[in-house]
Every structure is written in C-alpha cells, then in structure tokens.
Design a protein around this motif. Structure first.
Motif, PDB file in Angstrom:
ATOM      1  N   MET A 403       0.783  -1.177  -0.157  1.00  0.00           N
ATOM      2  CA  MET A 403       0.032   0.039  -0.067  1.00  0.00           C
ATOM      3  C   MET A 403       0.920   1.163   0.119  1.00  0.00           C
ATOM      4  O   MET A 403       1.586   1.403   0.874  1.00  0.00           O
ATOM      5  CB  MET A 403      -0.861   0.047   1.232  1.00  0.00           C
ATOM      6  CG  MET A 403      -2.126  -0.709   1.356  1.00  0.00           C
ATOM      7  SD  MET A 403      -3.173  -0.558   2.860  1.00  0.00           S
ATOM      8  CE  MET A 403      -3.729   1.032   2.812  1.00  0.00           C
ATOM      9  N   LEU A 404       0.679   2.109  -1.016  1.00  0.00           N
ATOM     10  CA  LEU A 404       1.668   3.291  -1.157  1.00  0.00           C
ATOM     11  C   LEU A 404       0.685   4.534  -0.875  1.00  0.00           C
ATOM     12  O   LEU A 404      -0.240   4.724  -1.747  1.00  0.00           O
ATOM     13  CB  LEU A 404       2.237   3.567  -2.668  1.00  0.00           C
ATOM     14  CG  LEU A 404       3.125   2.155  -2.931  1.00  0.00           C
ATOM     15  CD1 LEU A 404       3.366   2.594  -4.458  1.00  0.00           C
ATOM     16  CD2 LEU A 404       4.258   1.889  -2.025  1.00  0.00           C
ATOM     17  N   VAL A 405       1.142   5.154   0.286  1.00  0.00           N
ATOM     18  CA  VAL A 405       0.198   6.523   0.645  1.00  0.00           C
ATOM     19  C   VAL A 405       1.160   7.545   0.481  1.00  0.00           C
ATOM     20  O   VAL A 405       1.937   7.865   1.074  1.00  0.00           O
ATOM     21  CB  VAL A 405      -0.442   6.277   1.971  1.00  0.00           C
ATOM     22  CG1 VAL A 405      -1.192   7.557   2.203  1.00  0.00           C
ATOM     23  CG2 VAL A 405      -1.231   4.890   2.059  1.00  0.00           C
ATOM     24  N   TRP A 441      -3.401   8.613  -3.186  1.00  0.00           N
ATOM     25  CA  TRP A 441      -2.558   9.943  -3.503  1.00  0.00           C
ATOM     26  C   TRP A 441      -3.486  10.901  -2.876  1.00  0.00           C
ATOM     27  O   TRP A 441      -4.614  11.088  -3.267  1.00  0.00           O
ATOM     28  CB  TRP A 441      -2.277  10.379  -4.747  1.00  0.00           C
ATOM     29  CG  TRP A 441      -1.553  11.606  -4.872  1.00  0.00           C
ATOM     30  CD1 TRP A 441      -0.703  12.206  -3.928  1.00  0.00           C
ATOM     31  CD2 TRP A 441      -1.098  12.044  -6.214  1.00  0.00           C
ATOM     32  NE1 TRP A 441      -0.125  13.247  -4.190  1.00  0.00           N
ATOM     33  CE2 TRP A 441      -0.317  13.311  -5.680  1.00  0.00           C
ATOM     34  CE3 TRP A 441      -1.349  12.172  -7.253  1.00  0.00           C
ATOM     35  CZ2 TRP A 441       0.360  14.346  -6.343  1.00  0.00           C
ATOM     36  CZ3 TRP A 441      -0.973  13.364  -8.121  1.00  0.00           C
ATOM     37  CH2 TRP A 441      -0.181  14.377  -7.753  1.00  0.00           C
ATOM     38  N   LEU A 442      -3.167  11.635  -1.685  1.00  0.00           N
ATOM     39  CA  LEU A 442      -4.225  12.781  -1.108  1.00  0.00           C
ATOM     40  C   LEU A 442      -3.526  13.841  -1.509  1.00  0.00           C
ATOM     41  O   LEU A 442      -2.493  14.506  -1.184  1.00  0.00           O
ATOM     42  CB  LEU A 442      -4.089  12.419   0.493  1.00  0.00           C
ATOM     43  CG  LEU A 442      -4.886  11.298   1.005  1.00  0.00           C
ATOM     44  CD1 LEU A 442      -4.395  10.021   0.518  1.00  0.00           C
ATOM     45  CD2 LEU A 442      -4.780  11.415   2.356  1.00  0.00           C
ATOM     46  N   GLN A 539       0.640  13.547  11.017  1.00  0.00           N
ATOM     47  CA  GLN A 539      -0.660  12.885  11.830  1.00  0.00           C
ATOM     48  C   GLN A 539      -1.242  11.796  11.064  1.00  0.00           C
ATOM     49  O   GLN A 539      -2.048  10.826  11.465  1.00  0.00           O
ATOM     50  CB  GLN A 539      -1.803  14.139  11.594  1.00  0.00           C
ATOM     51  CG  GLN A 539      -1.496  15.278  12.312  1.00  0.00           C
ATOM     52  CD  GLN A 539      -0.571  16.306  11.385  1.00  0.00           C
ATOM     53  OE1 GLN A 539       0.167  15.956  10.610  1.00  0.00           O
ATOM     54  NE2 GLN A 539      -1.285  17.426  11.345  1.00  0.00           N
ATOM     55  N   LEU A 540      -1.041  11.940   9.517  1.00  0.00           N
ATOM     56  CA  LEU A 540      -1.792  10.911   8.620  1.00  0.00           C
ATOM     57  C   LEU A 540      -0.598   9.580   9.049  1.00  0.00           C
ATOM     58  O   LEU A 540      -1.409   8.396   9.137  1.00  0.00           O
ATOM     59  CB  LEU A 540      -1.348  11.167   7.127  1.00  0.00           C
ATOM     60  CG  LEU A 540      -1.883   9.965   6.163  1.00  0.00           C
ATOM     61  CD1 LEU A 540      -3.170   9.804   6.253  1.00  0.00           C
ATOM     62  CD2 LEU A 540      -1.451  10.835   4.858  1.00  0.00           C
ATOM     63  N   SER A 543      -2.270   7.961  12.409  1.00  0.00           N
ATOM     64  CA  SER A 543      -3.604   7.247  11.958  1.00  0.00           C
ATOM     65  C   SER A 543      -3.390   5.955  10.990  1.00  0.00           C
ATOM     66  O   SER A 543      -3.876   4.979  11.232  1.00  0.00           O
ATOM     67  CB  SER A 543      -4.380   8.174  11.327  1.00  0.00           C
ATOM     68  OG  SER A 543      -4.335   8.535   9.888  1.00  0.00           O
ATOM     69  N   LEU A 544      -2.354   5.958  10.125  1.00  0.00           N
ATOM     70  CA  LEU A 544      -2.029   4.774   9.415  1.00  0.00           C
ATOM     71  C   LEU A 544      -1.156   3.885  10.057  1.00  0.00           C
ATOM     72  O   LEU A 544      -1.685   2.488  10.156  1.00  0.00           O
ATOM     73  CB  LEU A 544      -1.074   5.354   8.268  1.00  0.00           C
ATOM     74  CG  LEU A 544      -1.857   5.703   6.974  1.00  0.00           C
ATOM     75  CD1 LEU A 544      -0.851   5.774   6.134  1.00  0.00           C
ATOM     76  CD2 LEU A 544      -2.829   4.770   6.520  1.00  0.00           C
ATOM     77  N   GLU A 545      -0.510   4.153  11.157  1.00  0.00           N
ATOM     78  CA  GLU A 545       0.017   3.199  12.223  1.00  0.00           C
ATOM     79  C   GLU A 545      -0.840   2.595  13.007  1.00  0.00           C
ATOM     80  O   GLU A 545      -0.883   1.197  13.214  1.00  0.00           O
ATOM     81  CB  GLU A 545       0.935   3.836  12.917  1.00  0.00           C
ATOM     82  CG  GLU A 545       2.266   3.118  13.081  1.00  0.00           C
ATOM     83  CD  GLU A 545       3.450   4.118  13.920  1.00  0.00           C
ATOM     84  OE1 GLU A 545       4.375   3.637  14.361  1.00  0.00           O
ATOM     85  OE2 GLU A 545       3.353   5.499  13.860  1.00  0.00           O
ATOM     86  N   LYS A 546      -1.772   3.216  13.462  1.00  0.00           N
ATOM     87  CA  LYS A 546      -2.830   2.729  14.277  1.00  0.00           C
ATOM     88  C   LYS A 546      -3.617   1.814  13.419  1.00  0.00           C
ATOM     89  O   LYS A 546      -3.915   0.608  13.973  1.00  0.00           O
ATOM     90  CB  LYS A 546      -3.885   3.863  14.787  1.00  0.00           C
ATOM     91  CG  LYS A 546      -3.336   4.427  16.122  1.00  0.00           C
ATOM     92  CD  LYS A 546      -4.712   5.165  16.679  1.00  0.00           C
ATOM     93  CE  LYS A 546      -4.379   6.638  16.828  1.00  0.00           C
ATOM     94  NZ  LYS A 546      -5.178   7.448  16.777  1.00  0.00           N
TER      95      LYS A 546
END
Lengths: 565, 186
Positions: A403-405, A441-442, A539-540, A543-546
């Motif tokens: 997963m690439l974000v 992609w955000l 912050q992202l 949340s991704l880690e969580k």
C-alpha cells in the motif's frame, strides 16, 4: 500486539539499551567518587562532587553517540550491508535523526545537572577560602599547595576573588561557558518551528557543534577536579588523619600533609573516533560534490514545481532514494535533500523541486525558470550531488502486497517506484515479487496533479493495452476544494474521463476511509505481509500506524514504513 | 536567509533564556549562595521573561503555530499595546533585565543567553518586524442577499420538449445557453 513488536520492537530495544547504559554510567561514576581518594575533596564539596562527575561521564558517552547518526554515507553503507541479513535492522537505521534528537535531549539534561552541581561546587570552594579560620579543616585543606602551586586541592587560590571571576579565568570555566552557549544556540535554532521555516538558520547555527566539540575536548585540560595522590594516601590516611588535621606534618604525628593532583582529561578518548568518522563523512560529501553533474533537461511544471533531469558518471540509484543537491552559484554551503523521481531503468536521474523558500527560488531563477525562451545548455548552473541515500522505499519490492500512501508532494518517492514498476513489469516482462500495488494519493489542491498526471495517464494506457488491469489499483483523493470548483465536478460527474486528472479512474473527494480500505485489503489477501509505505504529514502517519496495528491479526500483517526528512 | 523572521528565533532564545535565568535563580536561592539577592531577582526576572515570551507572534507570511494554552498569555501581552508590539522596546528591555544576572555565577548563563536574545530582537526590529497576537478568527456570517426575500414569480425557462427528451443519453448535446443571465449570490 504482535505487530506492534514487529514494527516497534527493535526501536524500543535500542532505546532501552541506551537508557540502561546512561543509568549504569551515572551510578558507576557517582560511586567512583565516594572512595577514599576523594575524601578530602568531599570534605570541601560534599555530594556535589559526585553529582557533577556522574553526568560528566554520561555526557562523554552521549557526545560520542551524537555524531554517529548524522554520518549518512556511513549509514547508507551499513544499511546496504545489513539489508541482506535483516530488513528490520536496516529499517532501524532510517530512524537516525530521531535518535540524534533523543541523544541531544539527553546531552541537554546532563549538561543542566552538571552545571547545577558545579554551581554548588564553586560556592563551596569559595566558602572554604572565605572562612579563614585555622581550626576549620576546610581552610586547612584550602591552604595546601600555596607554596608550589601544584599539590593544591582547592582550585580557588585566594579569597580576593569571586566564583564568576574564577569561572572566566580557568580553562574549565571558559570552555564550559562557551560550549554551553553553543549548545543553547544549537537547541533554540533546532526547534521545529525554526527548522521547518528557515532551514538556513538551523543549518548554519548547527555548525556551532564544531566549537562545542573543541571546547569539550579542552574542558578537562585544567585538571581542576583534584583527588589525593596514591603516594599521599600511604602517608596520610583520611579515616585516621582527618580529625587531627592541625598536627599534619608536625614532628611526632604519623600524618603528613596530603598532596593532591588532578585527573587527566578523559573526554578526548570518547570523542576522537566519532569526530574522525564525521570528518571522513564530510570529506566524502566534499569529494562527491566535485564530481561533474550535467543538467540535461529543465521542466517547469504549473504547480510551482521545477523538474531537473541530470546525469553523472557512475551514478547508480535504487527506487525511492534521495540525493542532496547543491548549487554553488546559489549558495556554496547549502545542501538540500530531494527525492529522486526517476526510475533506475532510465538513463538520467531527476528530482521534482517545489519552490517554497530562498534557495529553491534562487535555483529556479538560475535555471532560467522566469524566462520564457529555452535556455542554452551551457548557461545552466553547475550542480553538485551527494548520494543517493537509501530510504524505506527500497523495501517496496520485498512485499507481496503493497500500500503506497503519498500526501501532496509526498508522492515523489512513489513516482520513482511506479515508473520502475512499469519498466520492469511491462517493458522487460520481468517477474517481480510484488503482485499487487494499492496506491493512494491525497492532495489538497488540483494544481498539484499536473506533473504527475502524465505518468499516471501513460501507465493507465499501457496497462489497458496489455490488459494488465489488476496489478495496480490507484485512488486519488482531493481533500480540499472551493465551492465554485465543486459545481464543476458535479456537472461533469458522468463524463468518461475525470475532470481534474483526465484519467479514467475517477478522483475521489474528501479523505479516505482507512478502516474500510484496510479491511478490504486484509480480506483480499489473507496470509500475506502487506507493506504500508507513507510519505506525508505526521498525523496521517499516526492514523495509518494505528490502522496497521489494529488490522494486523491472524495471518495478515500490515508493516508500517514511514519516510521522513 | 532573506525570508527569515528573526523574531521567531529571538522568541525561542528568549524563552530558553528566561527558563535558564529562573533555574539559576532558584539554585542560588535554595543553596543560599552569596549574593542570593541577585538570585531572587533572577527568579522574578526569569518568570517575567517567560510570561512575556510564551505567546508566539503571528507570522507575517505563512501559518503560525501557537504554543499550547497561549491564548490567555496573548491577551495579557496584547493589553500592553505598543510596549509589547515593538521589538526595539523588547530588545532594550531584555538587555536591561539581563544585567543584574551577571553579578552572580548561578545567573550568568541566563544573563548571557538573554543578552543574545536581545541582540536577535534588535535585528528583528531593524528589519521592521513587530509582534502580532494570534487570535482565533471570528466567524463572520455572510449577509443574507436581498434576492432571497423575493422568490421568483415565473418558472425557469425550458427548452422545447424534443430537446429535453434527449438529455438522459447525451449530456454534451443537452447543454444549452441560458437566455437569462445567471449570477452567483455572494
């Protein structure tokens, strides 16, 4: 819980070992100053003496450590060597800057303890000289060494001075003030607010570390901390002789006058090796900077992004690596990091540089960005490149599902990966371990899409041609929009191509629902390790880690990798 | 270094100096050092400097990051008007405050750090910077447009029936120019 250990276990272990060594050194050196040799010194100073020496030992250790995480060429070399043995250990080296900061905080803490203890020491030394009463042991001890000026205990040699003057007239005092000031200036200019906004101030002030280390090495040369010599201990045993101090050296007494000497300086033994390694690091950077780099193409993208395509002899890169770029005509001293956006399979390497500050603006002008006509090749500025340096993105191909974000400009390392994927899979038809890529992609604004849209369009076209449609699944999220734009989107909702990107895959609006995404992926790929790669705001990352931790159960494991500069 | 607002670094340095002055003063008083009166002064001066420097200024360009809970401090500091807004005043104030700290070893470090902060503030003042409070933005309600009070009397103009039937299949052809001018109510 298991995934937490997989993700964080090694970091926690390293931190615990480091704290343990600090604690051990503190206690060990505290105890060393409670022995007989320091008895008379403790008569003058009490426990302030070991309270000053213990953090000094910890400072030696931490100053040894602080230079190591910033030797990025050495780390890059180590990372390459460890990579074959353990991916986890290699990832640990990506957290070098975090470790550097932790060690810096520890240095600041120990410096504070050391200084407070020495404030008491100076005060007690001064007290001993001011209470000039022959029936006080403290005064008798202070008078020792008045004749030869070598065997003294109290470094304050007269009562016509004060601690401030003494501080400025001893080597230890002067160097102490200098290095503490350097440390404070380094710390205040390294605060996140300053670092993120004015990199130049941070970078130039940080070079005060040179003064810090030089001062640190000379700090102990005055041998100001003095204990009884071994010979003297034979003729004057403190537990026997301390009480009859008025009879020392007189006929009939078995106690002679004690003789004191200072400890030889120890700090240089700790820091000389890291200083040498760091010097080598700077020499490597200097050498690399003199290798000829040629700009082959300059592209000005609409979203205030400058693309530089360059070539250098013998340059070899892996996906997602970064380089430090220097432009001597803009600034002789500044090196700035940029992710490489080209794939290893291309015959040039490129970086997309956003124009946000002084240096980037000057670079843009030097490359002729503000002029409309094309520039002659010889007019382009000379460049220097240090690198490439490895980051977590290299690990992408070691996972079966990925997963690439990327958020905004954070998509750049993934540009390199996607291009490389295209070359490998589609052109050369090589077998790659990675079977499926989910790309997110955000982006907060539509303009930033422009330069990346090209790449995605060609990928889309190629994949449709060869009917390889399920290898890459990408989602583009527009996280902010103006009301006027919203009207336009609604009207063109049914159009075949997306109104913003021109791609067949529609742009989605708002932020992704990570819970859903992770659940979907977990259900589609049971029994695999999924690598999650992020380049974006903290912050992202949190949340991704969580999400990674909460969705890793049974057989599917989400391993979180974060890029940071 | 053209874009830097020196006041931001001066602020960090002054806050650190205030803390160091305060700590040195506390040590001097607690240890009952000679010259403890200077230490007592340093405690008060350090606390004052910390309170003055805690609220960050709003940046001239870019987003400002406020420190946690700085709102009450912002209000207090703002109340002094030009005295706190002007960085020349701050530079000289810090220079004056730091002098008594130089008379005692425990507070010398705080004195020098505050002196350096004062110099950086002077640089900021010369470059024309000043302190702006970071205040939460007030919500402005958009004024209700006049036309909302008069609903339209007639239905909107529609193209003839045969054009309307084609709409579902062919969006591009169904688009037409509105004969009446349409404006956005802002």
């Amino acid at each position: 819980m298991g995934n937490f250990i997989a993700n964080e276990g090694l970091s926690i272990f390293v931190i615990l070992v480091w704290l343990g060594i600090n604690a051990y050194l503190f206690v060990e050196f505290y105890m060393r100053f409670l022995v007989e040799r320091w008895f008379y010194t403790r008569v003058l100073l009490g426990h302030a003496l070991p309270w000053a020496r213990a953090p000094a030992a910890c400072l030696n250790f931490n100053c040894l450590l602080i230079l190591l995480p910033v030797c990025r060429n050495l780390l890059s070399f180590l990372r390459g060597s460890i990579q074959c043995c353990s991916r986890t250990a290699a990832r640990q080296l990506d957290r070098n800057i975090t470790f550097h900061k932790l060690v810096a905080y520890m240095i600041a803490f120990h410096t504070a303890v050391h200084i407070v203890a020495h404030l008491f020491n100076f005060e007690y030394f001064m007290d001993a000289q001011l209470n000039r009463n022959g029936s006080l042991l403290t005064f008798v001890l202070s008078e020792i060494g008045n004749g030869d000026n070598a065997s003294f205990l109290n470094p304050i040699r007269s009562n016509e001075t004060n601690p401030t003057i003494v501080m400025f007239t001893t080597i230890a005092g002067l160097t102490g003030v200098a290095i503490t000031l350097a440390l404070i200036l380094i710390i205040t200019s390294s605060m996140e607010v300053i670092r993120r906004s004015y990199f130049e101030v941070f970078w130039y002030t940080h070079h005060l570390f040179v003064i810090f280390f030089i001062g640190l090495v000379f700090h102990g040369f005055g041998r100001i901390v003095r204990g009884q010599t071994n010979d003297s201990l034979k003729t004057n045993k403190p537990d026997l002789c301390a009480d009859n101090f008025e009879d020392w050296g007189k006929a009939g007494s078995n106690c002679s006058v004690p003789v004191f000497a200072g400890n030889p300086p120890m700090t240089w033994k700790y820091v000389v090796a890291p200083m040498f390694l760091y010097l080598c690091e700077r020499l490597v950077r200097f050498y690399r900077s003199h290798q000829k780099v040629v700009i082959t193409k300059v592209v000005m993208h609409p979203s205030k992004t400058l693309e530089l395509q360059m070539k250098r002899k013998g340059f070899h890169m892996e996906v997602g690596q970064y380089v430090f770029i220097q432009c001597p005509s803009v600034s002789r001293l500044e090196w700035h990091p940029f992710t490489l956006t080209s794939a290893p399979e291309e015959d040039y390497f490129s970086a997309h540089i956003r124009i946000v500050g002084d240096w980037t603006q000057a670079l843009y002008e030097a490359c002729g960005g503000d002029r409309n006509e094309p520039q002659e090749a010889w007019k382009l500025p000379k460049m220097a490149i240090d690198g490439p340096f490895g980051t977590a993105s290299e690990d992408v191909f070691r996972y079966e599902v990925v997963m690439l974000v990327g958020a905004g400009i954070g998509v750049t390392p993934f540009a390199s990966i996607l291009k490389s994927v295209w070359y490998k899979r589609i052109q050369n038809n090589q077998e790659v371990f990675t079977k499926k890529i989910y790309f997110y992609w955000l982006c907060p604004e539509t303009q930033a899409f422009e330069w990346f849209a090209d790449l995605l369009q060609s990928l889309e076209g190629q994949m449709a041609e060869r009917e390889v449609t399920d290898f890459l699944s990408y989602n583009i999220y527009l996280t902010r929009w103006k009301d006027t734009e919203a009207a336009h989107f609604r009207v063109h909702h049914e159009a075949e191509n997306d109104p913003i990107t021109g791609l067949k895959q529609k742009t989605l609006y708002g932020k992704p629902n990570w819970d859903n995404e992770f659940t979907n992926i977990a259900s589609k790929h049971p029994g695999t390790k999924v690598g999650v790669f992020l380049c974006g705001p903290p912050q992202l990352g949190k949340s991704l880690e969580k999400q990674c931790l909460s969705h890793s159960e049974d057989d599917v494991k989400f391993i979180f990798n974060k890029e940071n500069f | 270094m053209g874009q830097i607002e020196w006041a931001m670094w001066a602020n960090e340095q002054a806050l650190a100096a205030g803390l160091i002055l305060l700590t040195g003063g506390v040590v001097g008083v607690a240890g009952q050092f000679r010259g403890w009166q200077f230490a007592a002064y340093a405690v008060a001066a350090g606390a004052f400097v910390c309170l003055l420097e805690y609220p960050r200024s709003k940046r001239a360009k870019g987003t400002s990051v406020a420190r946690t809970g700085q709102y009450c401090f912002t209000v207090c500091v703002k109340a002094f008007g030009p005295l706190t807004r002007n960085y020349y005043v701050r530079a000289f104030l810090h220079a004056a405050i730091c002098v008594p700290g130089g008379f005692m070893l425990a507070t010398v470090l705080g004195c020098v750090c505050l002196g350096i902060a004062s110099l950086i503030y002077l640089a900021a003042a010369i470059r024309g910077e000043h302190w702006e409070p970071i205040l939460p933005k007030k919500e402005t309600r958009k004024p209700v447009a006049q036309s909302i009070k008069n609903p339209p009397q007639n239905p909107p103009p529609r193209p003839p029936a045969e054009l309307r039937r084609k709409q579902a299949k062919d969006l591009e052809a169904a688009a037409y120019d509105n004969p009446m001018p349409v404006t956005l109510d802002e």
